[in-house]
Design an enzyme around this catalytic site. Structure first.
Site, PDB file in Angstrom:
ATOM      1  N   ASP A 149       0.848  -1.127   0.234  1.00  0.00           N
ATOM      2  CA  ASP A 149      -0.071  -0.054  -0.099  1.00  0.00           C
ATOM      3  C   ASP A 149       0.983   1.343   0.046  1.00  0.00           C
ATOM      4  O   ASP A 149       0.836   2.041   0.954  1.00  0.00           O
ATOM      5  CB  ASP A 149      -0.765  -0.051   1.258  1.00  0.00           C
ATOM      6  CG  ASP A 149      -2.061  -0.911   0.911  1.00  0.00           C
ATOM      7  OD1 ASP A 149      -2.212  -1.628  -0.099  1.00  0.00           O
ATOM      8  OD2 ASP A 149      -3.180  -0.826   1.694  1.00  0.00           O
ATOM      9  N   ASN A 197      -2.850  -4.835  -1.171  1.00  0.00           N
ATOM     10  CA  ASN A 197      -4.166  -4.812  -2.000  1.00  0.00           C
ATOM     11  C   ASN A 197      -4.454  -3.697  -2.766  1.00  0.00           C
ATOM     12  O   ASN A 197      -5.248  -3.502  -3.744  1.00  0.00           O
ATOM     13  CB  ASN A 197      -5.246  -4.843  -1.175  1.00  0.00           C
ATOM     14  CG  ASN A 197      -5.564  -3.912  -0.143  1.00  0.00           C
ATOM     15  OD1 ASN A 197      -4.642  -3.337   0.549  1.00  0.00           O
ATOM     16  ND2 ASN A 197      -6.525  -3.311  -0.005  1.00  0.00           N
ATOM     17  N   HIS A 198      -3.534  -2.516  -2.642  1.00  0.00           N
ATOM     18  CA  HIS A 198      -3.692  -1.318  -3.265  1.00  0.00           C
ATOM     19  C   HIS A 198      -2.624  -1.264  -4.472  1.00  0.00           C
ATOM     20  O   HIS A 198      -2.529  -0.134  -5.061  1.00  0.00           O
ATOM     21  CB  HIS A 198      -3.436   0.107  -2.390  1.00  0.00           C
ATOM     22  CG  HIS A 198      -4.688   0.325  -1.735  1.00  0.00           C
ATOM     23  ND1 HIS A 198      -5.365   1.386  -2.357  1.00  0.00           N
ATOM     24  CD2 HIS A 198      -5.030   0.018  -0.704  1.00  0.00           C
ATOM     25  CE1 HIS A 198      -6.320   1.583  -1.421  1.00  0.00           C
ATOM     26  NE2 HIS A 198      -6.360   0.705  -0.428  1.00  0.00           N
ATOM     27  N   HIS A 245       1.070  -8.465   3.689  1.00  0.00           N
ATOM     28  CA  HIS A 245       0.195  -7.227   3.836  1.00  0.00           C
ATOM     29  C   HIS A 245      -1.034  -7.421   4.573  1.00  0.00           C
ATOM     30  O   HIS A 245      -1.378  -6.781   5.446  1.00  0.00           O
ATOM     31  CB  HIS A 245      -0.116  -6.648   2.402  1.00  0.00           C
ATOM     32  CG  HIS A 245      -1.005  -5.295   2.522  1.00  0.00           C
ATOM     33  ND1 HIS A 245      -0.159  -3.993   2.932  1.00  0.00           N
ATOM     34  CD2 HIS A 245      -2.071  -5.106   2.213  1.00  0.00           C
ATOM     35  CE1 HIS A 245      -1.182  -3.258   3.094  1.00  0.00           C
ATOM     36  NE2 HIS A 245      -2.346  -3.765   2.365  1.00  0.00           N
TER      37      HIS A 245
END
Length: 646
Positions: free
Chosen positions: A378, A410-411, A463
């Site tokens: 992220d 996840n980003h 993450h």
């Protein structure tokens, strides 16, 4: 043994202790006694099973493997005998006393761990053996007692120890403080209790007197402990060909690397200039008299100052070169302690520079104090300086390819970047045409990022989390890249997606208590349909099966939090680095991971020590707040969780 029906195992959990009773209706032969002794060693904690992979057929140079032969029984006995070599610590059980009731078994307090000193206490134990000689059979009863929730630092087999203090940097006074761990960041689950008999149970019939909820918790405790036992045995005993092949491929990738061509030297030279500019800017940020949030700082950005007037070309070069370099390295990165782990940054450049200036900017290998750095996903979205953040991280990666590790979050995803701002930032600040081209190059680099990083063989950085825990490190090593959006959303890669998206259930989570939901097992996540929540039992069994001492994850920020949390029996730590994220008033934290002792090549994974390091929120002033007021401030912090991917 269980399939033959000649050995029964009864387990009882009370408010203080747990009893494991082995009952055999036949003569206990060598095979039975080996398993019972192994269980004694693991549960009482007198023998550190972690770190003996070489002697148990789990690594190169092993004398015993798991291949089948004609004399299978002899081979298994020989292999099991190596578990109890002479150089292992003695079992050191108390003397056996016959005809003792379980009510007479008393625990001994275990000394609390202090920084810099390993815990010398052992979980209290007691055994009872009753023999009634008969012509045909002999019955053996062995009762084992262990603490329900051992105090912090008391686990004898832990390979990662969490310090009792954390470093706190006050940006206003420019001073570093050593602070004790607060109860708000140490999450412990409630022990199972019975209102009818708080002194414990001496037989299995008492277990039926528990309420259904308490009984379910007791059963989970028992199953989880046996799952950890089985996981450790499998990790030590099973010689997986996938492990050997993965290690072999990883060594080839490291040896191959990138050719030192003239073009690459030019790229590296440009990256060095970016790193030097970032170091100077970090020093300026540390000297600023007034602290502020990232959204209020350098609203016009710092692209020209960091990447020269040709910042578009520099960003495109770094994205292309960084992506090629990352693709040449394994999907499971491996760092070496000492190491510093960063959590979510979300485009907050000032917080990145402030953390680096406060606790140490990356140094070259020949400089004193050099260490590895893991940035745990992220990097972009939501913040106003995503281009500067990802540009600096890729420049650091190019300059120090084997000590800077970027882990995917996840980003780092095309759909998320289109929704939460990174694509718009590229187009607004770089132009429609060049911005789109630069954005596509960044996406190609994101698709090549490793999904996890293993630190000194003992600590795994991901993450999100471990998902349902039904995967191991060899499964991850076998994943092929690039991993695009369609790949992650496919059913076959749902477990990989959960590495980026899943969340842990805190042991003392208030929302679960109010809703009556359990804090163990796997449950649906409110984030998305394919994501899950996982409990402490999933974390412990996953670590046991993979020979890990801890999992470090990011992905979540807390309202008014310190930027880190310790949970799941000190086997899972959360770290979040972006301060005042989305107006939550949270501190920013990193994790310092140091070797707890000198590395012995024959002792397997290295023992590590973890110490959080915190930079206070821009709205807090530790230097002018008393200790009592500070404790009250942390106690009043809203435990509501703000999810970094929502």
């Amino acid at each position: 043994i269980l399939a033959q029906g000649s050995l029964r195992i009864e387990s009882i959990i009370t408010n203080d202790c747990a009893f494991l009773v082995f009952r055999s209706d036949a003569n206990v032969d060598t095979g039975y006694s080996v398993w019972i002794e192994l269980a004694l060693r693991l549960f009482i904690g007198t023998c550190a099973v972690d770190g003996h992979r070489q002697s148990m057929g789990a690594g190169p140079g092993s004398k015993v493997c798991c291949c089948q032969s004609e004399n299978q029984d002899d081979q298994v006995d020989e292999a099991m005998a190596q578990i109890f070599r002479e150089d292992w610590p003695p079992l050191a059980l108390p003397s056996l006393a016959t005809c003792r009731s379980s009510r007479d078994l008393v625990r001994t307090p275990t000394p609390h761990h202090t920084p810099g000193h390993a815990s010398t206490g052992r979980a209290s134990s007691a055994c009872m053996v009753e023999e009634s000689s008969d012509d045909d059979s002999t019955t053996y009863d062995v009762e084992i007692v262990f603490s329900e929730t051992p105090p912090q630092g008391a686990r004898q087999d832990c390979s990662v120890i969490v310090d009792d203090f954390y470093d706190c940097y006050d940006t206003r006074s420019k001073r570093m403080h050593e602070m004790p761990m607060l109860p708000q960041v140490l999450h412990k689950r409630r022990p199972a209790r019975s209102s009818s008999n708080r002194s414990g149970f001496s037989d299995t019939a008492s277990l039926s007197a528990l309420t259904p909820k308490t009984r379910a918790r007791c059963e989970v405790e028992v199953i989880s402990r046996w799952g950890v036992l089985a996981g450790k045995v499998l990790f030590q005993k099973v010689l997986a060909l996938a492990t050997l092949s993965s290690v072999f491929v990883m060594r080839i990738q490291r040896a191959r690397g990138l050719k030192h061509s003239t073009l690459w030297k030019r790229v590296e030279s440009r990256a060095r200039r970016v790193v030097a500019k970032a170091s100077d800017m970090a020093a300026l940020v540390a000297r600023e008299s007034l602290d502020c949030q990232d959204c209020d700082w350098r609203t016009n950005g710092a692209l020209a100052e960091l990447f020269t007037s040709e910042y578009t070309d520099t960003l495109m070069i770094l994205a292309k070169a960084g992506g090629s370099l990352i693709a040449s390295q394994p999907i499971l990165a491996e760092a070496v302690a000492p190491c510093r782990v960063f959590g979510d940054l979300h485009g907050q450049l000032r917080d990145l520079l402030l953390l680096l200036a406060s606790f140490g900017f990356p140094k070259h290998a020949d400089e004193p104090g050099a260490m590895s750095y893991v940035f745990n996903g992220d990097f972009v979205d939501r913040g106003k300086h995503s281009l500067e953040v990802i540009g600096i991280l890729l420049a650091l990666k190019v300059v120090m390819p084997n000590r800077i590790w970027l882990v995917r979050g996840n980003h780092e995803d095309r759909a998320m970047n289109a929704k939460y701002g990174f694509r718009d930032e590229c187009q607004d600040r770089l132009g429609e045409v060049l911005g789109t081209k630069t954005y596509d190059l960044f996406q190609e680099a994101f698709d090549q990022l490793p999904v996890a990083c293993l630190v000194s063989g003992s600590l795994l950085c991901v993450h999100g989390g471990v998902g349902d825990g039904r995967w191991d490190l060899n499964d991850l090593r076998a994943v092929r890249r690039p991993l695009g959006q369609q790949d992650l959303e496919s059913a076959s890669f749902r477990w990989v997606q959960n590495i980026l998206w899943s969340d842990p259930i805190e042991d003392d989570q208030d929302s679960c208590r109010r809703a009556g939901a359990p804090v163990f097992g796997v449950h649906d996540s409110p984030r998305k349909t394919s994501a899950v929540l996982f409990g402490w039992d999933i974390t412990k069994t996953f670590c046991a099966r993979n020979g890990l001492g801890m999992v470090v994850r990011s992905h979540q920020s807390k309202m008014g939090g310190l930027g880190f949390d310790v949970m799941h029996d000190d086997m899972l730590v959360r770290v979040f680095s972006a301060r005042d994220y989305e107006g939550h008033g949270n501190d920013g934290a990193v994790l310092l991971i140091l070797p707890a002792e000198e590395k012995n090549m024959d002792q397997g994974p290295q023992r590590l020590r973890l110490r959080p390091q915190v930079v206070l929120s821009a709205n807090r002033d530790l230097g002018h707040i008393g200790e009592n007021e500070q404790a009250d401030r942390h106690k009043s912090a809203n435990p509501q969780t703000a999810r970094g991917g929502a």
